[in-house]
Scaffold this motif. Sequence first.
Motif, short mmCIF file in Angstrom:
data_model
loop_
_atom_site.label_atom_id
_atom_site.label_comp_id
_atom_site.label_asym_id
_atom_site.label_seq_id
_atom_site.Cartn_x
_atom_site.Cartn_y
_atom_site.Cartn_z
N PRO A 1 0.81 -1.22 0.00
CA PRO A 1 0.00 0.00 0.00
C PRO A 1 0.84 1.27 0.00
CG PRO A 1 0.00 -1.00 2.17
CD PRO A 1 0.71 -1.96 1.27
N TYR A 2 2.08 1.17 0.50
CA TYR A 2 2.97 2.33 0.58
C TYR A 2 4.32 1.92 0.00
CZ TYR A 2 -0.48 2.59 4.31
OH TYR A 2 -1.63 2.51 5.02
N PHE A 3 4.76 2.66 -1.01
CA PHE A 3 6.04 2.34 -1.65
C PHE A 3 6.96 3.54 -1.49
CE2 PHE A 3 8.92 2.03 -5.33
CZ PHE A 3 9.41 0.74 -5.14
N ILE A 4 7.75 3.51 -0.40
CA ILE A 4 8.69 4.58 -0.11
C ILE A 4 10.02 3.93 0.27
CG2 ILE A 4 9.13 6.66 1.26
CD1 ILE A 4 6.17 6.87 1.78
N PRO A 5 10.73 3.38 -0.71
CA PRO A 5 11.97 2.65 -0.42
C PRO A 5 13.11 3.59 -0.09
CG PRO A 5 11.66 2.80 -2.78
CD PRO A 5 10.44 3.43 -2.16
N ASP A 6 14.08 3.11 0.66
CA ASP A 6 15.28 3.89 0.86
C ASP A 6 16.20 3.71 -0.35
OD1 ASP A 6 16.42 1.40 1.17
OD2 ASP A 6 16.96 1.67 3.28
N GLU A 7 17.33 4.39 -0.34
CA GLU A 7 18.20 4.40 -1.51
C GLU A 7 18.71 3.01 -1.87
OE1 GLU A 7 22.24 6.70 -3.14
OE2 GLU A 7 21.37 7.19 -1.18
N ILE B 1 0.23 -0.97 -6.39
CA ILE B 1 -0.12 -0.07 -5.30
C ILE B 1 -1.60 0.27 -5.39
CG2 ILE B 1 2.21 0.88 -5.10
CD1 ILE B 1 1.26 3.30 -6.73
N PRO B 2 -2.20 0.87 -4.37
CA PRO B 2 -3.64 1.20 -4.41
C PRO B 2 -3.93 2.37 -5.35
CG PRO B 2 -2.77 1.23 -2.16
CD PRO B 2 -1.60 1.21 -3.07
N ASN B 3 -5.20 2.54 -5.65
CA ASN B 3 -5.62 3.67 -6.47
C ASN B 3 -6.14 4.82 -5.61
OD1 ASN B 3 -8.10 2.76 -5.52
ND2 ASN B 3 -9.16 3.04 -7.47
N LYS B 4 -6.06 4.65 -4.29
CA LYS B 4 -6.58 5.69 -3.38
C LYS B 4 -5.75 5.67 -2.11
CE LYS B 4 -10.41 3.45 -3.49
NZ LYS B 4 -11.82 3.04 -3.37
N PRO B 5 -5.69 6.79 -1.42
CA PRO B 5 -4.88 6.83 -0.19
C PRO B 5 -5.73 6.59 1.05
CG PRO B 5 -5.46 9.05 -0.86
CD PRO B 5 -6.09 8.13 -1.86
N ASP B 6 -5.14 5.91 2.04
CA ASP B 6 -5.71 6.00 3.39
C ASP B 6 -4.90 6.99 4.21
OD1 ASP B 6 -3.48 4.37 3.54
OD2 ASP B 6 -4.31 3.04 5.07
N HIS B 7 -3.69 7.33 3.71
CA HIS B 7 -2.87 8.41 4.28
C HIS B 7 -2.41 9.28 3.11
CE1 HIS B 7 -2.85 6.41 8.16
NE2 HIS B 7 -2.44 5.29 7.57
N PRO B 8 -3.12 10.37 2.77
CA PRO B 8 -2.85 11.15 1.56
C PRO B 8 -1.41 11.60 1.41
CG PRO B 8 -4.93 11.82 2.53
CD PRO B 8 -4.29 10.88 3.51
N ARG C 1 1.08 10.38 -1.77
CA ARG C 1 1.72 11.25 -2.76
C ARG C 1 3.20 10.91 -2.90
NH1 ARG C 1 -1.44 15.38 0.05
NH2 ARG C 1 -3.35 15.74 -1.12
N ALA C 2 3.85 10.62 -1.77
CA ALA C 2 5.25 10.20 -1.85
C ALA C 2 5.36 8.86 -2.58
CB ALA C 2 5.85 10.09 -0.44
N PHE D 1 7.06 17.46 -2.63
CA PHE D 1 7.09 17.97 -1.25
C PHE D 1 6.95 16.82 -0.26
CE2 PHE D 1 5.10 19.82 2.55
CZ PHE D 1 6.02 20.81 2.84
N SER D 2 6.02 15.90 -0.55
CA SER D 2 5.84 14.74 0.33
C SER D 2 7.09 13.87 0.33
CB SER D 2 4.63 13.91 -0.14
OG SER D 2 3.44 14.66 -0.10
N ARG D 3 7.73 13.77 -0.82
CA ARG D 3 8.93 12.92 -0.92
C ARG D 3 10.07 13.47 -0.07
NH1 ARG D 3 11.17 9.89 -6.28
NH2 ARG D 3 13.26 9.37 -5.53
N LEU D 4 10.13 14.79 0.10
CA LEU D 4 11.18 15.39 0.92
C LEU D 4 11.17 14.81 2.34
CD1 LEU D 4 11.15 19.21 0.08
CD2 LEU D 4 13.04 17.61 -0.30
#
Length: 484
Positions: free
Chosen positions: A340-346, A366-373, A377-378, A476-479
């Motif tokens: 559901p969340y794809f925020i890998p480290d380097e 990944i999902p088509n909608k957020p449960d944590h907006p 976005r990240a 911005f979210s990715r930061l």
Amino acid sequence: MTILSTIFWGFIFLNSALAIFTVFKEKERDIAAIWAWLLVITMLPGFGFVIYLFLGRKISKESIFDLRSQDRIGMPQLVESQKSLIESENLDVPESNYQDKTFEMVRLFLESNQAVLTKGNKVRIISDGEEKFDQLIRDIEKAEHHIHVTYYIFRGDNIGLRLLRALEEKAKQGVEVKVLYDPVGARVLGKDFFNKLRTYGGHAEPFFGSKFFLINLRLNYRNHRKIVVVDGKVGYTGGFNVGDDYLGMYEKMGYWRDTHLRIEGNGVLTLQTRFLMDWNASSKDKQVNYGEVYFPFSSLKGSTDMQIVSSGPDNEMHAIKKGFIKMISMAKESVLIQTPYFIPDEALMETIKIAILSGIKVKVMIPNKPDHPFIYRATLSYAEELVKSGAEVHIYDNGFLHSKVIVIDGEILSVGTANFDIRSFRLNFEVNAFIYDRYLAKKQVRLFEEDEKKSYLLTEDMIKNYSRWEIFKQQFSRLFSPIL
């Protein structure tokens, strides 16, 4: 210069100096997280320090002493024995297209997590919430000695009350019932929710809890594990929490697509160990001894070999993340990931890109909608980077995708509680099953293919059509992704 101006600039200077000192003094912190926290503290003078105090401080060695000091029942001896067998190539590991690499993977978890290889388990993959809870409650109703339960989210809605009533009934019959819940995930529960269970002799405790929720300095370190053990013979772990939304009953989220495991065999004993370690770290006055009654070693139940691997901020090894990296680097044909969340480290992102450049087919869903907006976005930002690198990114369009799965070449798979994000790797307490079984791996491939039919591809044309505002929100979210 006026007095107010002097005070203002003095405050800014002091804030900046303290920010550098406070964040950099924690030597083992990831450099990306350091810069993200510096950004928060400097952008929000004063208030940023309050956020850091609650969400940014690492757990001290004193805080985690109980977690580190509790030896697992017989595990050190068994771990050393399996290491010796690997050295002599006499450890019976499952046959695969890369036998040497399988030895390496088993060794990795033995070294980094004391995760022993258990053989001959009977494992069932469950992808529907109704099926999971119906089976779970049937198993609970058959319990004779103990029921141990850990969930991150535990709601007091229909399914929450149904599960609670089943636990209360068994406690009333004299069965030992212990429930460990996360105080953040279960924050909506009333203080008296578990009172009747306690009246019948059952126990319920918060993990890393505090009498004063709003000043809990360990608030950011959550027990994201989902574990149920019945009589040491049946175990559950995976993505489903306890709530009606996990049955697809919330119109906003729609059908809930998740993945859970039901395990019979000695793999259950490693789940039991994990539960008891967490319980003893949380319940100082109701600690459990590692008696044989909790560890009924069994003969072979099935054909599945597996290792139960846990990770969390109590250990800098990040064993689950290392397992993901090892799996991807072993792949010869395909890597399938659902998260559901794809925020890998380097390190993880580079491993995936290397696989793509090496001709490995990489698919991420990944999902088509957020449960944590903010987090979503990240996720989209990293997903777009994968598309540009040559991966397929599928957007699940039949409800909400909460499944946490990786499978390589239809040979090895991992199912558990850890998302593909930095929070799961560094901040949450997680548990994953790494499974060496072609039949189950190929079954998971088929489930992925069925989910593909209910998804659409994220394309470069779609990415090019994003508005500047959407791109800004993603970047911005990715930061802040290192501290999400």
